[in-house]
Design a protein around this motif. Structure first.
Motif, PDB file in Angstrom:
ATOM      1  N   ARG A 161       0.837  -1.205   0.000  1.00 15.86           N
ATOM      2  CA  ARG A 161       0.000   0.000   0.000  1.00 15.86           C
ATOM      3  C   ARG A 161       0.877   1.262   0.000  1.00 15.86           C
ATOM      4  N   HIS A 162       1.956   1.236   0.764  1.00 17.42           N
ATOM      5  CA  HIS A 162       2.879   2.379   0.786  1.00 17.42           C
ATOM      6  C   HIS A 162       3.493   2.611  -0.594  1.00 17.42           C
ATOM      7  N   LEU A 163       3.908   1.541  -1.250  1.00 18.04           N
ATOM      8  CA  LEU A 163       4.519   1.671  -2.575  1.00 18.04           C
ATOM      9  C   LEU A 163       3.536   2.251  -3.581  1.00 18.04           C
ATOM     10  N   MET A 164       2.268   1.821  -3.499  1.00 21.08           N
ATOM     11  CA  MET A 164       1.281   2.271  -4.476  1.00 21.08           C
ATOM     12  C   MET A 164       0.736   3.668  -4.177  1.00 21.08           C
ATOM     13  N   GLU A 165       0.623   3.999  -2.908  1.00 16.64           N
ATOM     14  CA  GLU A 165      -0.006   5.267  -2.535  1.00 16.64           C
ATOM     15  C   GLU A 165       0.988   6.401  -2.282  1.00 16.64           C
ATOM     16  N   ARG A 206      -7.246   8.007 -15.455  1.00 17.68           N
ATOM     17  CA  ARG A 206      -6.910   7.263 -14.245  1.00 17.68           C
ATOM     18  C   ARG A 206      -5.415   7.349 -13.942  1.00 17.68           C
ATOM     19  N   THR A 207      -5.078   7.466 -12.674  1.00 18.66           N
ATOM     20  CA  THR A 207      -3.676   7.523 -12.285  1.00 18.66           C
ATOM     21  C   THR A 207      -3.070   6.130 -12.312  1.00 18.66           C
ATOM     22  N   ARG A 208      -1.754   6.083 -12.356  1.00 20.25           N
ATOM     23  CA  ARG A 208      -1.056   4.793 -12.339  1.00 20.25           C
ATOM     24  C   ARG A 208      -1.338   4.050 -11.036  1.00 20.25           C
ATOM     25  N   SER A 209      -1.344   4.785  -9.958  1.00 12.71           N
ATOM     26  CA  SER A 209      -1.599   4.168  -8.661  1.00 12.71           C
ATOM     27  C   SER A 209      -2.968   3.510  -8.614  1.00 12.71           C
ATOM     28  N   SER A 210      -3.988   4.193  -9.121  1.00 10.12           N
ATOM     29  CA  SER A 210      -5.348   3.649  -9.060  1.00 10.12           C
ATOM     30  C   SER A 210      -5.479   2.401  -9.926  1.00 10.12           C
ATOM     31  N   ILE A 211      -4.787   2.384 -11.067  1.00 12.70           N
ATOM     32  CA  ILE A 211      -4.844   1.212 -11.944  1.00 12.70           C
ATOM     33  C   ILE A 211      -4.189   0.016 -11.279  1.00 12.70           C
ATOM     34  N   ILE A 212      -3.023   0.214 -10.685  1.00 15.61           N
ATOM     35  CA  ILE A 212      -2.312  -0.890 -10.043  1.00 15.61           C
ATOM     36  C   ILE A 212      -3.097  -1.424  -8.855  1.00 15.61           C
ATOM     37  N   GLN A 213      -3.828  -0.556  -8.180  1.00 16.66           N
ATOM     38  CA  GLN A 213      -4.603  -0.994  -7.021  1.00 16.66           C
ATOM     39  C   GLN A 213      -5.939  -1.623  -7.419  1.00 16.66           C
ATOM     40  N   GLY A 214      -6.266  -1.596  -8.705  1.00 20.06           N
ATOM     41  CA  GLY A 214      -7.435  -2.350  -9.145  1.00 20.06           C
ATOM     42  C   GLY A 214      -8.657  -1.556  -9.511  1.00 20.06           C
ATOM     43  N   HIS A 215      -8.540  -0.227  -9.649  1.00 17.05           N
ATOM     44  CA  HIS A 215      -9.677   0.589 -10.074  1.00 17.05           C
ATOM     45  C   HIS A 215      -9.719   0.529 -11.587  1.00 17.05           C
ATOM     46  N   ARG A 216     -10.714  -0.102 -12.139  1.00 11.50           N
ATOM     47  CA  ARG A 216     -10.723  -0.398 -13.563  1.00 11.50           C
ATOM     48  C   ARG A 216     -12.086  -0.139 -14.195  1.00 11.50           C
ATOM     49  N   VAL A 217     -12.082  -0.085 -15.523  1.00 13.37           N
ATOM     50  CA  VAL A 217     -13.326   0.050 -16.289  1.00 13.37           C
ATOM     51  C   VAL A 217     -13.957  -1.328 -16.429  1.00 13.37           C
TER      52      VAL A 217
END
Length: 352
Positions: A77-81, A336-347
């Motif tokens: 979470r720290h790495l992604m956020e 979408r930001t890179r962080s949000s994509i890696i964390q699973g926020h998707r279309v």
């Protein structure tokens, strides 16, 4: 003559993990004294455990060096956020290659601790899923997407790490239900497009997974490839969301190559001209210039807005054509930001 002493064996049991920080204190202190704390650790105010090659003899990792599941999730979470957004925030963002290499190393260290404890379940799935999203998207943001290569890659390469993550994640899925299984089963099938082994495994999955929109798209492309229908393959690729497009991108050059080979045979006629704009749509490229360049690399004559396909002049290009043409994938990222994509926020994928 007495037998030589056996080396210390690798740990084959669950080991207690007692490191409650993202970086063991011994390593943090050592790297601080040596001036080896990474810039991204200094600006975010938190050291993160480095990946280290296992020592000779494969000695068990000391419990004080191992992070328990909750700390591993906190580290991801720290790495992604905190770290990944450094490449997008502020007037002078960090260069993505610097962020990418740092995060890739630290995620590899997280998976190393995960493996040492033989962890499974939801914690392992969450870590492996985010690792895969990062490994699949990171090279596209570098502008250096991985190309298809049939031979095994060297250990530690992105391809090797992707395969390791998929192997462990799919094994974790076999132990119970997970909410993101359909997404990652489809990603695995797209990443190994055309693999009989991957397709056979997918066909053994429960109906609830096979009938998901994600799997239907992945099956559709595999079936079209098996039939030699490269036009349909690329048409469906255009419909894939961003992450799925990243997974299949290494095969796109192969699909375009086979389509042009088929057209050079099927439309080979001295007086036949094929509209270049139609070819732009079929090849899933973004301009006539790119389509013309691809045709010329395959030995086909382009005159104005037309292509004259000739079987006799066809040639296989020396390099994979089109690998630097990234618009097919990158535009799907949207806002979408890179962080949000890696964390699973998707279309959401639409039904076929």
């Amino acid at each position: 003559m007495p037998s030589p002493p056996n080396p210390k064996p690798c740990s084959d049991t669950m080991r207690p993990a007692r490191c409650l920080g993202m970086c063991p204190e011994r390593e943090r202190s050592e790297r601080q004294k040596q001036g080896r704390l990474h810039r991204l650790e200094l600006v975010t105010g938190a050291a993160v455990k480095e990946w280290r090659r296992p020592a000779a003899g494969c000695e068990a990792v000391a419990p004080a060096e191992l992070r328990p599941p909750a700390v591993l999730l906190q580290t991801v979470r720290h790495l992604m956020e905190k770290v990944v957004p450094r490449a997008e925030l502020g007037p002078e963002p960090e260069p993505w290659p610097v962020v990418h290499d740092f995060v890739m190393d630290r995620l590899r260290s997280v998976r190393q601790d995960l493996s040492a404890q033989r962890l499974g379940g939801d914690a392992a799935a969450a870590i492996l899923e985010q690792s895969l999203r990062f490994l699949l998207t990171g090279p596209l943001w570098l502008g250096r997407p991985p190309s298809y290569h049939p031979r095994p890659r060297e250990p530690g390469s992105i391809d090797a790490q992707v395969r390791e993550c998929f192997s462990r994640l799919l094994a974790t899925y076999s132990e119970g239900e997970h909410k993101n299984q359909a997404e990652f089963e489809a990603l695995a099938l797209l990443y190994d497009l055309g693999s009989d082994k991957a397709l056979h495994r997918a066909l053994q999955l429960p109906a609830r997974i096979q009938d998901s929109p994600e799997m239907k798209l992945a099956f559709s492309i595999n079936h079209a490839l098996a039939e030699g229908n490269y036009v349909r393959c690329l048409r469906v690729v255009r419909r894939l969301p961003f992450l799925e497009s990243c997974a299949i991108y290494r095969h796109i050059s192969m699909l375009r190559h086979r389509l042009l080979r088929a057209f050079s045979h099927g439309y080979s006629c001295r007086n036949c001209r094929y509209p270049l704009q139609t070819l732009v749509e079929l090849l899933a490229v973004d301009s006539q210039d790119i389509a013309a360049d691809l045709c010329q690399q395959h030995g086909q004559q382009v005159t104005g807005d037309w292509v004259c396909f000739q079987k006799s002049s066809y040639r296989d290009p020396d390099t994979n054509p089109g690998l630097k043409e990234l618009e097919l994938v990158t535009r799907k990222q949207g806002n979408r930001t890179r962080s949000s994509i890696i964390q699973g926020h998707r279309v959401t994928v639409t039904e076929l």
